[in-house]
Design a protein around this motif. Sequence first.
Motif, short mmCIF file in Angstrom:
data_model
loop_
_atom_site.label_atom_id
_atom_site.label_comp_id
_atom_site.label_asym_id
_atom_site.label_seq_id
_atom_site.Cartn_x
_atom_site.Cartn_y
_atom_site.Cartn_z
N MET A 1 0.82 -1.22 0.00
CA MET A 1 0.00 0.00 0.00
C MET A 1 0.85 1.27 0.00
SD MET A 1 -3.07 -0.81 -0.37
CE MET A 1 -2.92 -2.44 -1.06
N LYS A 2 2.15 1.07 -0.16
CA LYS A 2 3.05 2.21 -0.19
C LYS A 2 2.62 3.20 -1.28
CE LYS A 2 6.91 4.58 0.58
NZ LYS A 2 6.84 5.59 1.60
N ASP A 3 2.18 2.65 -2.41
CA ASP A 3 1.75 3.51 -3.51
C ASP A 3 0.67 4.49 -3.11
OD1 ASP A 3 2.08 1.67 -6.63
OD2 ASP A 3 3.50 2.77 -5.39
N ALA A 4 -0.35 3.96 -2.44
CA ALA A 4 -1.46 4.82 -2.04
C ALA A 4 -0.95 5.95 -1.16
CB ALA A 4 -2.52 4.01 -1.31
N TYR A 5 -0.01 5.60 -0.29
CA TYR A 5 0.55 6.59 0.62
C TYR A 5 1.29 7.67 -0.17
CZ TYR A 5 2.72 8.24 4.91
OH TYR A 5 3.12 9.00 5.97
N VAL A 6 2.11 7.19 -1.10
CA VAL A 6 2.85 8.14 -1.93
C VAL A 6 1.89 9.02 -2.71
CG1 VAL A 6 4.35 8.32 -3.95
CG2 VAL A 6 4.93 6.73 -2.11
N HIS A 7 0.83 8.40 -3.24
CA HIS A 7 -0.10 9.21 -4.02
C HIS A 7 -0.85 10.19 -3.15
CE1 HIS A 7 0.91 7.48 -7.72
NE2 HIS A 7 0.66 6.25 -7.31
N GLY A 8 -1.03 9.85 -1.89
CA GLY A 8 -1.59 10.82 -0.95
C GLY A 8 -0.75 12.09 -0.96
N TYR A 9 0.56 11.88 -1.08
CA TYR A 9 1.47 13.03 -1.11
C TYR A 9 1.33 13.86 -2.38
CZ TYR A 9 4.12 12.11 3.11
OH TYR A 9 4.50 11.96 4.40
N ASP A 10 0.87 13.22 -3.47
CA ASP A 10 0.78 13.95 -4.73
C ASP A 10 -0.04 15.23 -4.58
OD1 ASP A 10 0.74 11.39 -7.31
OD2 ASP A 10 2.35 12.35 -6.20
N LEU A 11 -1.17 15.12 -3.84
CA LEU A 11 -2.03 16.27 -3.67
C LEU A 11 -1.25 17.42 -3.06
CD1 LEU A 11 -4.92 17.16 -4.01
CD2 LEU A 11 -5.44 16.26 -1.76
N ARG A 12 -0.48 17.05 -2.03
CA ARG A 12 0.30 18.07 -1.33
C ARG A 12 1.33 18.71 -2.25
NH1 ARG A 12 2.86 16.54 4.43
NH2 ARG A 12 3.63 14.71 3.39
N GLU A 13 2.03 17.89 -3.01
CA GLU A 13 3.07 18.43 -3.88
C GLU A 13 2.47 19.28 -4.99
OE1 GLU A 13 5.80 18.13 -2.55
OE2 GLU A 13 4.87 16.70 -1.18
N ASN A 14 1.45 18.74 -5.61
CA ASN A 14 0.92 19.41 -6.78
C ASN A 14 0.32 20.76 -6.46
OD1 ASN A 14 1.65 17.67 -8.81
ND2 ASN A 14 -0.03 16.27 -8.34
N LEU A 166 -8.06 2.46 -1.03
CA LEU A 166 -6.64 2.15 -0.86
C LEU A 166 -6.05 2.87 0.34
CD1 LEU A 166 -5.44 2.21 -4.58
CD2 LEU A 166 -5.61 0.20 -3.08
N GLN A 167 -6.45 4.12 0.50
CA GLN A 167 -5.93 4.90 1.64
C GLN A 167 -6.43 4.30 2.95
OE1 GLN A 167 -5.72 9.01 0.81
NE2 GLN A 167 -5.13 9.61 2.88
N ARG A 168 -7.69 3.82 2.93
CA ARG A 168 -8.25 3.17 4.12
C ARG A 168 -7.44 1.90 4.46
NH1 ARG A 168 -11.23 -0.73 5.84
NH2 ARG A 168 -11.45 -1.73 3.82
N ARG A 169 -7.14 1.13 3.40
CA ARG A 169 -6.40 -0.12 3.64
C ARG A 169 -5.00 0.14 4.15
NH1 ARG A 169 -8.05 -4.37 -1.21
NH2 ARG A 169 -10.31 -4.13 -0.98
N SER A 170 -4.43 1.31 3.82
CA SER A 170 -3.09 1.62 4.35
C SER A 170 -3.20 2.34 5.69
CB SER A 170 -2.29 2.43 3.33
OG SER A 170 -2.84 3.70 3.15
N GLY A 171 -4.41 2.34 6.26
CA GLY A 171 -4.58 2.89 7.61
C GLY A 171 -4.99 4.34 7.67
N GLY A 172 -5.19 4.95 6.51
CA GLY A 172 -5.54 6.37 6.47
C GLY A 172 -7.02 6.62 6.23
N ASN A 173 -7.36 7.87 5.98
CA ASN A 173 -8.75 8.27 5.77
C ASN A 173 -8.78 9.46 4.82
OD1 ASN A 173 -11.36 9.17 5.85
ND2 ASN A 173 -11.47 9.42 8.08
N GLU A 226 -2.86 1.23 -11.18
CA GLU A 226 -2.25 -0.10 -11.11
C GLU A 226 -2.50 -0.74 -9.74
OE1 GLU A 226 -1.48 -1.22 -13.90
OE2 GLU A 226 -1.63 0.78 -14.79
N THR A 227 -2.36 0.07 -8.71
CA THR A 227 -2.57 -0.46 -7.35
C THR A 227 -4.01 -0.91 -7.16
OG1 THR A 227 -1.08 1.35 -6.72
CG2 THR A 227 -2.03 0.05 -4.94
N ALA A 228 -4.95 -0.13 -7.67
CA ALA A 228 -6.37 -0.47 -7.51
C ALA A 228 -6.71 -1.73 -8.30
CB ALA A 228 -7.24 0.70 -7.96
N LEU A 229 -6.15 -1.86 -9.50
CA LEU A 229 -6.39 -3.07 -10.30
C LEU A 229 -5.76 -4.28 -9.62
CD1 LEU A 229 -5.83 -1.66 -13.92
CD2 LEU A 229 -8.02 -2.37 -12.89
N ALA A 230 -4.53 -4.12 -9.14
CA ALA A 230 -3.85 -5.22 -8.46
C ALA A 230 -4.60 -5.64 -7.20
CB ALA A 230 -2.41 -4.81 -8.12
#
Lengths: 268, 268
Positions: A1-14, A166-173, A226-230
Motif C-alpha cells: 500500500m506504499k503507492d497509495a501513501y505516496v499518491h496521498g502526497y501527490d495532492l500536497r506536492e501538486n 486504498l488509503q483506508r487499507r493503508s490505515g488512512g482516511n 495499477e494499485t487499484a487493479l492489483a
Amino acid sequence: MKDAYVHGYDLRENIRLQDQASTLVDLLHSDTLYPGGSRVLEAGCGVGAQTVTLAANSPDAIFTSIDISEESVNAARRAAEAAGISNVDFRQGDIFHLPFGPGSFDHIFLCFVLEHLPRPVEALEILKGYLKGGGTITVIEGDHGSAYFYPDSEFARRAIDCQVELQRRSGGNANIGRELYPLLKSAGYEDIRVSPRMVYVDSSRPGLVEGFTKKTFTAMIEGVRETALAAGITDQGAFDRGIRDLYRTAEAEGVFCYTFFKAVAVKA
Amino acid sequence: MKDAYVHGYDLRENIRLQDQASTLVDLLHSDTLYPGGSRVLEAGCGVGAQTVTLAANSPDAIFTSIDISEESVNAARRAAEAAGISNVDFRQGDIFHLPFGPGSFDHIFLCFVLEHLPRPVEALEILKGYLKGGGTITVIEGDHGSAYFYPDSEFARRAIDCQVELQRRSGGNANIGRELYPLLKSAGYEDIRVSPRMVYVDSSRPGLVEGFTKKTFTAMIEGVRETALAAGITDQGAFDRGIRDLYRTAEAEGVFCYTFFKAVAVKA
C-alpha cells in the motif's frame, strides 16, 4: 500500500507546484501568520511543499519541521534553502515519538498529515503535550467525499472511491476533512474553529481547470490505477471510464468542486 | 409528484423562517443590491420568502415578482405588506409566457426556481428576452449532491437520493446548483460568475444545527417519506434509518455540509 501513501502526497506536492498554486496556497495559508519569536512545530513536513509558504509568511517565527522520512526531510531542507528560507530547523522524527519536552512550542501546524495516520486522535493528543497552554494547533486536510462535478458520473465516483479504499487499507482516511471538529474535540482541544475552503472550478477559471481538476485531482486518482487493479477493487474498463469522465469535468461545459478543511484550536 | 414539488419549496421557506435565518439569508443575499430606479423581475417568487429580503436590501429599486401559483402570489403580497415592503408589484404569471415586452427589465433574479423546471435552459433564454442589453441575471440554487456529513452513512445518502429521484420524476433537478455555469452559458449569457456558498455546521454552531441540519435539510428529506415509499423507491426500514443517521449528524460529534450556488451573468 506504499503507492497509495505516496499518491496521498501527490495532492500536497501538486498544490504547491501547479500553475494556479498561488490561488490554492492562498486559500489554505493566507490566514496562518505567527508572531515574531514564536516557536512553531510543523509536524509532517514531507518534502517541504507547505513549509516554504508557512515560513515565508511568518519570517520572524522560528519553525521546527519534522517528517518521519529522512529522505523527505532532506528534500525539504533543500527546498527551503532554494527558496531562501532560513527560519526553519528540519529534523527527522516520528510524530508519536518526538524528542521535545512538554510545552516546547507556542503553535503547531499540520497539513495533509492526519489523513495518513491510523490513530489521528492519539497523534493530536501527543502533539498537545508539546504545546504551551494557550497555544494553537492548525490542521488542514482534504476530503475526497467532498468532490462532486458536472457532468456527474457513477464511474468517476467509483474511481475516486478506489483511492479512498486504498488509503483506508493503508490505515488512512481520505475523507477526514469533515471530521476535524470531532477529532480535535476528542483530543481535548478547545475553542475549535473549522473553516471549509472550497475550490470551485469551471471553464472561466482555466488555470484551476488545468492546475487543480486535471493535474492535481484527476492525476492523483489516475495514479492509483495499477494499485487499484492489483488490489482487485475495480476493473480496467470501469476505472478508465471513471478517469475519462473526470477529465470531461475539465471540458468547456464541466464543473469540478472540492473542499479542504482548515481548523484552528487551542490547548487550554 | 405534487408532494415532491411542495417539499422542494420547504427549503426555500425554512431558510427564511428558522432561527439562523439571518446567517443563511446573508449568505445568499448580502451581495445582491440593485441601484435606485432599476427595474427588477423576480421570476418565481413563491410565497415571497426571498422577496422580502430582496426588496428590503434594494429599497429604491422597483420589483416585479411573479409566480405561477395565484395562491402563492397572494401569500407573497401579504408577506411583503406585513414586512412594510412597498417597492414590489406582485403578479401571477408563467415564466414561459410572461406579459412583458422585450427589454422590460434591468435585472432578473431567480432563487430555487430552476431546480423545478424540466427545461431550465429554455427558461433562461426566454428570461433573457425581457432583459435590457447589459442587464444581469442572478440565479441561486441548492445542490443535494453537495450534502456530506459525519458520521457518514450509506442509508442517509440513500434517503437524500429519494428526494433527488422524486424531484427528477417531477421534471426537476435537485442537483442543479453545480450546473449553473453550463446552463447560463447554453442560454447565451456572458461574463458568468459562479460563487458557491457553503454551509458548514458543527456543534459549535448550535443555531445552524437546529435551523439548518435538523429543521431545514433533514426535515425536508423526512417530508418525502410517504411519497418515496408509495413510489417504491425505498423501503421503510432503510429510509427511517437514513433519517435517524441524518439526525445523528446534528449531535455533539456530528458535522453537516451543504452548498448553495449563486451565479450572476450578463446579457450582452
